[in-house]
Design an enzyme around this catalytic site. Structure first.
Site, PDB file in Angstrom:
ATOM      1  N   CYS A  27      17.160  -3.259  -3.814  1.00  0.00           N
ATOM      2  CA  CYS A  27      16.391  -4.047  -2.902  1.00  0.00           C
ATOM      3  C   CYS A  27      17.407  -5.039  -2.016  1.00  0.00           C
ATOM      4  O   CYS A  27      18.423  -5.415  -2.652  1.00  0.00           O
ATOM      5  CB  CYS A  27      15.446  -4.676  -3.628  1.00  0.00           C
ATOM      6  SG  CYS A  27      14.318  -5.661  -2.677  1.00  0.00           S
TER       7      CYS A  27
ATOM      8  N   ASP B 142      16.745  -8.108  -1.625  1.00  0.00           N
ATOM      9  CA  ASP B 142      16.502  -9.380  -2.249  1.00  0.00           C
ATOM     10  C   ASP B 142      17.684  -9.974  -2.577  1.00  0.00           C
ATOM     11  O   ASP B 142      18.731  -9.554  -3.428  1.00  0.00           O
ATOM     12  CB  ASP B 142      15.360  -9.262  -3.586  1.00  0.00           C
ATOM     13  CG  ASP B 142      14.911 -10.320  -4.125  1.00  0.00           C
ATOM     14  OD1 ASP B 142      15.944 -11.516  -4.209  1.00  0.00           O
ATOM     15  OD2 ASP B 142      13.680 -10.580  -4.075  1.00  0.00           O
TER      16      ASP B 142
ATOM     17  N   ARG C 292      18.636 -12.227  -4.457  1.00  0.00           N
ATOM     18  CA  ARG C 292      18.590 -12.639  -5.909  1.00  0.00           C
ATOM     19  C   ARG C 292      19.184 -11.397  -6.953  1.00  0.00           C
ATOM     20  O   ARG C 292      19.342 -11.533  -8.016  1.00  0.00           O
ATOM     21  CB  ARG C 292      17.274 -12.915  -6.942  1.00  0.00           C
ATOM     22  CG  ARG C 292      16.617 -14.276  -5.778  1.00  0.00           C
ATOM     23  CD  ARG C 292      15.411 -14.455  -6.439  1.00  0.00           C
ATOM     24  NE  ARG C 292      14.437 -13.264  -5.716  1.00  0.00           N
ATOM     25  CZ  ARG C 292      13.250 -13.160  -6.250  1.00  0.00           C
ATOM     26  NH1 ARG C 292      12.790 -14.090  -6.890  1.00  0.00           N
ATOM     27  NH2 ARG C 292      12.360 -12.134  -5.792  1.00  0.00           N
TER      28      ARG C 292
ATOM     29  N   HIS D  74      13.512  -4.171  -8.944  1.00  0.00           N
ATOM     30  CA  HIS D  74      13.523  -5.619  -9.877  1.00  0.00           C
ATOM     31  C   HIS D  74      12.139  -6.178  -9.753  1.00  0.00           C
ATOM     32  O   HIS D  74      11.438  -6.145  -9.026  1.00  0.00           O
ATOM     33  CB  HIS D  74      14.583  -6.622  -9.043  1.00  0.00           C
ATOM     34  CG  HIS D  74      14.157  -7.055  -7.729  1.00  0.00           C
ATOM     35  ND1 HIS D  74      13.339  -8.268  -7.728  1.00  0.00           N
ATOM     36  CD2 HIS D  74      14.172  -6.520  -6.575  1.00  0.00           C
ATOM     37  CE1 HIS D  74      13.243  -8.574  -6.361  1.00  0.00           C
ATOM     38  NE2 HIS D  74      13.703  -7.369  -5.715  1.00  0.00           N
TER      39      HIS D  74
ATOM     40  N   CYS E 138       9.738  -8.471  -7.054  1.00  0.00           N
ATOM     41  CA  CYS E 138      10.046  -7.918  -5.835  1.00  0.00           C
ATOM     42  C   CYS E 138       8.950  -8.249  -4.775  1.00  0.00           C
ATOM     43  O   CYS E 138       7.693  -7.909  -4.840  1.00  0.00           O
ATOM     44  CB  CYS E 138      10.324  -6.306  -5.783  1.00  0.00           C
ATOM     45  SG  CYS E 138      10.568  -5.736  -4.308  1.00  0.00           S
TER      46      CYS E 138
END
Length: 198
Positions: free
Chosen positions: A40, A42, A44, A96, A99
């Site tokens: 992803c 993302d 993080r 994750h 998400c």
């Protein structure tokens, strides 16, 4: 933030690059990653940080929801290059928990035009989880439901990978293994969901 990025690069040059010039000189000649990571976007979920890998060890493709869309020319090119030219033996699809892309499947996208179109590639994961929950007549809290959908989306994207003829061919020849993982932002741990590790 831009200043921080440039300052960080200066520290990298001095503290990392400067201390391991031979390693980075070898990287300049060629790359030899042994894993393709489809994850992803993302912020993080930084691949090299959570897996403690070095530059050059993991070939990476990231997008919203760690989706494998068979009509995505960018991913298609990444897969083709990974398998046919880099001869990468392992592909990991890593989702994750928490998400935003998966959460967006249940939300009104308002004025968004592209996010809903992209997320169609994950809708089957929601449908499968809903059917299982209905069949078991089990009520679950929203966070548990979200985690179930994240897990199922990883399984779904592994299936999508196998729709690529050259992926299917490499699997059949024993030259490729597929792995489905989920990263837990809350604990820092990776869970094995599907594939060769199960």
């Amino acid at each position: 933030m831009i200043r921080m990025l440039l300052d960080g690069n200066r520290r990298f040059v001095t503290e990392v690059f400067g201390k391991d010039k031979e390693y980075f000189a070898d990287l300049r000649k060629a790359q030899n990653p042994t894993v393709l990571w489809i994850g992803c976007s993302d912020s993080r979920v930084p691949v090299n940080t959570i897996t403690q890998t070095k530059a050059g060890e993991v070939f990476v493709h990231r997008n919203v929801g760690n989706i494998v869309a068979t009509n995505d020319w960018n991913l298609s090119a990444v897969l083709e290059f990974s398998i046919n030219h880099l001869h990468i033996p392992d592909i990991i699809v890593c989702g994750h928990y928490g998400c935003g892309g998966i959460r967006a499947l249940d939300e009104d996208q308002g004025d968004d035009r592209y996010i809903p179109i992209w997320l169609i590639n994950a809708q089957k994961a929601v449908n499968r989880v809903e059917r299982r929950l209905e069949a078991g007549l089990a009520e679950v809290d929203p966070e548990t439901r979200h985690r179930l959908i994240v897990d199922e989306n990883v399984r779904l994207q592994i299936e999508h990978l196998q729709e690529y003829p050259f992926v299917a061919s490499a699997l059949k020849a024993g030259k490729l293994r597929l792995h489905g993982w989920v990263y837990d932002i809350g604990s820092g741990e990776i869970r094995i969901i599907a594939g060769a590790d199960e």
